[in-house]
Design an enzyme around this catalytic site. Structure first.
Site, mmCIF file in Angstrom:
data_model
loop_
_atom_site.group_PDB
_atom_site.id
_atom_site.type_symbol
_atom_site.label_atom_id
_atom_site.label_comp_id
_atom_site.label_asym_id
_atom_site.label_seq_id
_atom_site.Cartn_x
_atom_site.Cartn_y
_atom_site.Cartn_z
ATOM 1 N N LYS A 11 -5.142 0.580 -5.327
ATOM 2 C CA LYS A 11 -6.542 0.108 -5.323
ATOM 3 C C LYS A 11 -7.348 0.916 -6.329
ATOM 4 O O LYS A 11 -7.231 2.134 -6.371
ATOM 5 C CB LYS A 11 -7.168 0.360 -3.940
ATOM 6 C CG LYS A 11 -6.903 -0.726 -2.945
ATOM 7 C CD LYS A 11 -7.722 -0.486 -1.687
ATOM 8 C CE LYS A 11 -7.076 -1.221 -0.546
ATOM 9 N NZ LYS A 11 -7.597 -0.868 0.759
ATOM 10 N N ASP A 57 0.858 -1.185 0.000
ATOM 11 C CA ASP A 57 0.000 0.000 0.000
ATOM 12 C C ASP A 57 0.893 1.233 0.000
ATOM 13 O O ASP A 57 2.113 1.132 0.141
ATOM 14 C CB ASP A 57 -0.963 0.013 1.206
ATOM 15 C CG ASP A 57 -0.220 -0.188 2.524
ATOM 16 O OD1 ASP A 57 0.860 0.398 2.695
ATOM 17 O OD2 ASP A 57 -0.727 -0.951 3.372
HETATM 18 C C1 R5P Z 1 -0.635 -1.496 7.912
HETATM 19 O O1 R5P Z 1 -0.681 -0.318 7.638
HETATM 20 C C2 R5P Z 1 0.654 -2.215 8.172
HETATM 21 O O2 R5P Z 1 1.744 -1.652 7.519
HETATM 22 C C3 R5P Z 1 0.528 -3.659 7.763
HETATM 23 O O3 R5P Z 1 0.313 -3.714 6.357
HETATM 24 C C4 R5P Z 1 -0.639 -4.283 8.429
HETATM 25 O O4 R5P Z 1 -0.660 -3.974 9.784
HETATM 26 C C5 R5P Z 1 -0.608 -5.773 8.261
HETATM 27 O O5 R5P Z 1 -1.720 -6.292 8.920
HETATM 28 P P1 R5P Z 1 -2.342 -7.685 8.521
HETATM 29 O O6 R5P Z 1 -1.201 -8.683 8.443
HETATM 30 O O7 R5P Z 1 -3.300 -7.991 9.616
HETATM 31 O O8 R5P Z 1 -3.017 -7.518 7.207
#
Ligand code: R5P
Length: 274
Positions: free
Chosen positions: A170, A147
């Site tokens: 996205k 992201d």
């Molecule tokens: C979000 O902004 C973080 O950088 C990680 O992408 C996120 O916390 C990952 O979380 P999960 O493994 O639960 O998708």
């Protein structure tokens, strides 16, 4: 770290009272300045930090929190919510005497550091992850950030590896449908390494892996600093087709084979520190 810094490693004991309360004791009382190193993966770890700080209350302390849990609660997102990361810093502050320092590693939001009453520095383990990626011998890899928030890390990794980088963008197709694709680079037939600060439930990475595989990536690797890996995260990642998961030891997990000790030791020696 004690070995790298040629310092004593104090022996601590941790127990739980019958009612669930935590007990810590530093068995070999340290002399002079101390470094307390404790990630806060669980709430109990926060209590351990407060207990160790209380034991060392007369000393100058370098507090190292390699994985700072609750850093994603760095804002009040809805009214009535706490800013938990700030609350933790405020609980720690009374123990930080003049000359104390706080260090974190790839904290999710560096704004959290401003809540400490002493100098606080975030150390970056991206180059350590990139060094390990280098050993995989990938041919012309692409570095992908899952992201926009992880783009800065992706750029650092790409520059360490001399590779191209991109991020997943996205696009909303309808009220309920969203598609994700690398913004610019075509991954067909190429090896991809996704870089992020942490893997928690594995949802973000599993989605990214599936998308990249569908778009023709040859092999997809993950490189994340903090292997939180709750529940069945590692299964989700392998089910999505990941080739390997590379991570550091800020949290003690099987995939965390890249040590951040040299990074922290350099900071404590004042080589990269505050
Ligand atoms: C979000 O902004 C973080 O950088 C990680 O992408 C996120 O916390 C990952 O979380 P999960 O493994 O639960 O998708």
């Amino acid at each position: 770290m004690a070995t790298i810094l040629k310092q004593d490693l104090a022996l601590c004991e941790y127990r739980t009272f019958p009612d669930g309360e935590s007990y810590s004791q530093v068995v070999t009382e340290p002399e002079g300045e101390v470094a307390i190193i404790q990630s806060t993966i669980t709430d109990r770890d926060i209590i351990y930090i407060l207990q160790l700080l209380d034991i060392c209350r007369d000393k100058r302390v370098s507090l190292v929190i390699p994985y700072f849990g609750y850093a994603r609660q760095d804002k009040i997102f809805k009214s009535g919510e706490p800013m938990t990361a700030r609350a933790i810093a405020y609980a720690i502050n009374p123990f930080l005497s003049a000359g104390s320092k706080v260090y974190t590693v790839n904290i999710h939001a560096s704004s959290v550091l401003s809540h400490f009453s002493c100098p606080a520095q975030n150390l970056d383990a991206t180059a350590l992850l990139a060094e390990r990626v280098q050993t995989l011998g990938l041919n012309n890899p692409v570095i992908i950030s899952p992201d926009k928030g992880a783009v800065a890390m992706g750029k650092i990794a790409a520059s360490c590896l001399g590779a191209e980088c991109d991020y997943l963008e996205k696009t909303r197709l309808s009220g309920t449908e969203v598609s994700m694709a690398p913004k610019e680079i075509n991954v067909i037939g190429r090896d991809v390494v996704i870089f992020d600060d942490m893997i928690a439930t594995g949802g973000t990475m599993a989605t990214a892996i599936s998308i990249l595989k569908k778009q023709g990536a040859r092999k997809v690797y993950l490189a994340a600093v903090h292997p939180v890996l709750t529940g069945n995260a590692i299964l989700k990642l392998y089910r999505s087709g990941v080739e390997a998961v590379l991570s550091t030891d800020t949290i003690d997990r099987g995939v965390g084979t890249i040590s951040v000790a040299p990074l922290i030791a350099d900071a404590l020696k004042g080589l990269s520190g505050i």
